[in-house]
Design an enzyme around this catalytic site. Structure first.
Site, mmCIF file in Angstrom:
data_model
loop_
_atom_site.group_PDB
_atom_site.id
_atom_site.type_symbol
_atom_site.label_atom_id
_atom_site.label_comp_id
_atom_site.label_asym_id
_atom_site.label_seq_id
_atom_site.Cartn_x
_atom_site.Cartn_y
_atom_site.Cartn_z
ATOM 1 N N GLU A 50 0.850 -1.196 0.000
ATOM 2 C CA GLU A 50 0.000 0.000 0.000
ATOM 3 C C GLU A 50 0.876 1.233 0.000
ATOM 4 O OE1 GLU A 50 -2.665 0.106 3.355
ATOM 5 O OE2 GLU A 50 -4.071 -1.316 2.453
ATOM 6 N N LYS A 51 0.360 2.321 -0.531
ATOM 7 C CA LYS A 51 1.033 3.606 -0.370
ATOM 8 C C LYS A 51 1.055 3.913 1.121
ATOM 9 C CE LYS A 51 1.840 8.116 -1.760
ATOM 10 N NZ LYS A 51 3.274 8.093 -2.077
ATOM 11 N N TYR A 52 2.179 4.394 1.640
ATOM 12 C CA TYR A 52 2.263 4.731 3.058
ATOM 13 C C TYR A 52 1.734 6.145 3.283
ATOM 14 C CZ TYR A 52 4.101 5.802 7.671
ATOM 15 O OH TYR A 52 4.208 6.178 8.979
ATOM 16 N N LEU A 53 0.711 6.249 4.129
ATOM 17 C CA LEU A 53 0.159 7.564 4.470
ATOM 18 C C LEU A 53 0.857 8.048 5.738
ATOM 19 C CD1 LEU A 53 -3.631 6.742 3.847
ATOM 20 C CD2 LEU A 53 -2.008 7.750 2.240
ATOM 21 N N HIS A 82 -0.163 0.486 18.844
ATOM 22 C CA HIS A 82 -1.363 -0.178 18.326
ATOM 23 C C HIS A 82 -2.372 -0.545 19.408
ATOM 24 C CE1 HIS A 82 0.513 -0.035 14.444
ATOM 25 N NE2 HIS A 82 1.600 -0.590 14.964
ATOM 26 N N GLU A 93 -12.719 0.159 9.024
ATOM 27 C CA GLU A 93 -11.638 1.052 9.448
ATOM 28 C C GLU A 93 -11.100 1.822 8.247
ATOM 29 O OE1 GLU A 93 -9.613 -1.502 13.099
ATOM 30 O OE2 GLU A 93 -8.424 -0.913 11.377
ATOM 31 N N ARG A 122 -16.501 -7.928 14.582
ATOM 32 C CA ARG A 122 -16.872 -8.190 15.978
ATOM 33 C C ARG A 122 -17.441 -6.927 16.621
ATOM 34 N NH1 ARG A 122 -11.373 -6.890 15.948
ATOM 35 N NH2 ARG A 122 -10.998 -4.987 17.131
ATOM 36 N N VAL A 170 -14.294 -2.952 21.496
ATOM 37 C CA VAL A 170 -14.117 -2.401 22.847
ATOM 38 C C VAL A 170 -14.804 -1.036 22.955
ATOM 39 C CG1 VAL A 170 -12.415 -1.541 24.513
ATOM 40 C CG2 VAL A 170 -11.892 -3.585 23.160
ATOM 41 N N ARG A 201 -9.839 4.276 28.142
ATOM 42 C CA ARG A 201 -9.537 2.902 28.563
ATOM 43 C C ARG A 201 -8.626 2.980 29.779
ATOM 44 N NH1 ARG A 201 -8.591 -1.030 23.383
ATOM 45 N NH2 ARG A 201 -10.182 -0.139 22.028
HETATM 46 C C1 MV4 Z 1 -1.330 2.127 7.416
HETATM 47 C C2 MV4 Z 1 -0.625 3.293 7.826
HETATM 48 C C3 MV4 Z 1 -0.206 4.160 6.867
HETATM 49 N N1 MV4 Z 1 -0.419 3.900 5.557
HETATM 50 N N2 MV4 Z 1 -1.540 1.916 6.112
HETATM 51 C C4 MV4 Z 1 -1.454 0.003 11.677
HETATM 52 C C5 MV4 Z 1 -2.131 -1.248 12.090
HETATM 53 C C6 MV4 Z 1 -2.998 -1.657 10.981
HETATM 54 N N3 MV4 Z 1 -4.318 -1.894 11.474
HETATM 55 C C7 MV4 Z 1 -2.972 -0.573 9.972
HETATM 56 N N4 MV4 Z 1 -1.965 0.371 10.420
HETATM 57 C C8 MV4 Z 1 -1.524 1.373 9.627
HETATM 58 N N5 MV4 Z 1 -1.759 1.217 8.284
HETATM 59 C C9 MV4 Z 1 -1.082 2.778 5.203
HETATM 60 N N6 MV4 Z 1 -1.289 2.530 3.905
HETATM 61 C C10 MV4 Z 1 -0.415 3.475 9.193
HETATM 62 C C11 MV4 Z 1 -0.870 2.527 10.107
HETATM 63 C C12 MV4 Z 1 -0.653 2.847 11.508
HETATM 64 C C13 MV4 Z 1 -1.728 3.114 12.359
HETATM 65 C C14 MV4 Z 1 -3.047 3.038 11.925
HETATM 66 C C15 MV4 Z 1 -4.093 3.302 12.774
HETATM 67 C C16 MV4 Z 1 -3.841 3.692 14.080
HETATM 68 C C17 MV4 Z 1 -2.550 3.788 14.542
HETATM 69 C C18 MV4 Z 1 -1.484 3.502 13.695
HETATM 70 C C19 MV4 Z 1 -0.168 3.608 14.165
HETATM 71 C C20 MV4 Z 1 0.865 3.320 13.315
HETATM 72 C C21 MV4 Z 1 0.627 2.937 11.996
#
Ligand code: MV4
Length: 453
Positions: A200-203, A235, A275, A291, A294, A337
């Protein structure tokens, strides 16, 4: 309607599910490990069955013990709660094979959404915007590098079986790519037993926004608005709020429509959460949770809808008795929490509660099984309470949350209450101006300040 339900979970969520059952006139069967014999949810249940020793794999993850408990207590249905067996498609199928109703989505929907590559594919076909990335799994490094170049760096290599941030690696440049892919894939293989990865592209600075969905067996689908879950550390979510301070009315309406239409197309039923990452006004789907979550209470507080009641009703075959137009989102809700952890090091500190006093008053809700004299066992997750506060505006909610945190007394063990109290004073939090990385820096900053003294 069901006459008796087995709750295949522990702690605050077992109690939460039991509360809805009781209001619906449904008898409950609690299951517990030997470490949880004195838990409040066990005391308050109509019936209780000990299913094994403390280790989760021998009790709350022991499918045979749970199905046996269901059979001997003659229940109609099983509610899995969150964690443990809640997103285990094979378990959901076994529950049905044994003649019980699984209170959740179909085993097939759980299976598909558990594979992040399949999930991306199915929701993209249903019209959900996804993060630009590879169409499926990447296997060949050179081919994957071509895709990465097309998407544009930085890219993120993610595990198909992913979750909780494991098996995830950023590649900032083509030079880093091969090693990052290798690291992500080997971690995925060792943690999940499946080394499949995708791109995936990194956001860089998104918010984490999720949509709550509710669907019956007859194609009726509603959404109950969004939750902002950007405040996480490693996380682990610390605080969630609804509505998100980052969305305007137009963005909110658009994502609601897109999500409900997609859920209809997929044929999904019961509760679910889509999400998204939200950056520069755009939503990007990342995962679907199949599911009860929390943080579901923040949605309940702004909608006035009992989500557990609705999931039991639709599982029993009842149609939704309200439409999207009937859903009125009102005011603002925040959940803190509260964990049995050192508020600076986050080291778990189980122990015995000697004084307990929960906050109260208008708009204050505490979901917890704590009581004075209770010993928090060391074998499970350290979350011991959720403080959920509702107000007519975000500001009222913040003021109410501050005073509630001040009232909350849990003596005898360390909790994360002081961390929440510090968070309440941070201008970025007060202004709703934070992304998924902000809390991590806030926590580190607090600890660094301490070390300077
Ligand atoms: C990402 C991202 C940036 N870009 N995907 C982290 C766990 C997984 N559920 C998805 N995650 C992420 N996916 C792309 N394309 C950054 C994260 C991420 C993150 C996402 C949600 C809440 C906290 C986070 C902390 C670090 C990285």
């Amino acid at each position: 309607m069901f006459e008796k339900v087995l709750i295949a979970n522990r702690g605050e969520i077992a109690l939460r599910i039991q509360r809805s059952c009781r209001e619906m006139g449904i008898r409950t069967v609690a299951v517990h490990s030997t470490a949880d014999a004195d838990a409040m949810y066990v005391h308050l249940s109509n019936e209780a069955v000990c299913i094994g020793p403390p280790a989760a794999k021998d009790s709350y993850l022991n499918e045979h013990a749970i199905l046996t408990a269901a059979a001997i207590s003659n229940v109609d249905a099983i509610h899995p709660g969150y964690g443990f067996l809640s997103e285990n498609a094979a378990f959901a199928a076994k529950v049905e094979e044994h003649g019980f109703t699984f209170i959740g989505p179909s085993p097939e929907h759980i299976r598909v959404m558990g594979d992040k590559i399949e999930a991306r594919k199915i929701v993209a076909e249903a019209g959900i915007p996804c993060v630009p990335g590879s169409d499926g799994a990447i296997t060949d490094v050179d081919e994957a590098k071509k895709i990465a170049k097309d998407i544009g760096y930085p890219v993120l290599i993610k595990a198909a079986a992913g979750g909780g941030g494991r098996g995830m690696k950023v590649a900032h440049t083509p030079d880093e790519f091969e090693e990052s892919m290798h690291i992500a894939s080997s971690e995925a293989l060792s943690v999940f037993g499946n080394g499949e990865v995708y791109l995936e592209k990194y956001l860089g600075t998104p918010r984490h926004i999720e949509m709550q969905i509710l669907a019956d067996n007859y194609g009726n689908v509603v959404h109950l608005g969004e939750r902002d879950c950007s405040l996480q550390r490693r996380h682990q979510k610390l605080l969630e709020e609804a509505p998100s301070p980052a969305l305007n009315a137009e963005q909110r309406e658009k994502i609601g429509l897109i999500a409900t239409e997609a859920v209809k197309k997929i044929g999904y039923r019961n509760v679910g959460t889509m999400e998204f990452l939200f950056e520069d006004g755009t939503f990007y789907f990342i995962e679907m949770n199949t599911r009860l979550q929390v943080e579901h209470p923040v949605t309940e507080m702004i909608c006035g809808i009992d989500l557990v009641r609705e999931m039991i009703r639709v599982a029993a075959g009842a149609p939704l008795d309200f439409t999207q137009e009937d859903v009125n989102i009102s005011g603002h809700a925040i959940e803190c929490r509260i964990n049995a952890e050192n508020p600076e090091t986050f080291m778990p500190c189980p122990g015995t509660v000697d004084v307990y006093h929960a906050p109260g008053g208008l708009g204050v809700r505490v979901d917890s099984g704590l009581y004075a004299g209770y010993t928090v066992p060391p074998h499970y997750d350290s979350m011991i309470a959720k403080l959920i506060v509702h107000g007519t505006s975000r500001n009222e909610c913040l003021m109410r949350l501050k005073r509630s945190l001040r009232e909350f007394v849990i003596d005898g063990l360390e909790t994360t209450i002081p961390l929440h109290q510090r968070l309440m004073t941070a201008p970025e939090f007060i202004n709703g101006d934070y992304d998924i990385h902000w809390l991590e820096n806030f926590v580190d900053g607090q600890n660094n300040d301490k070390n300077k003294d």
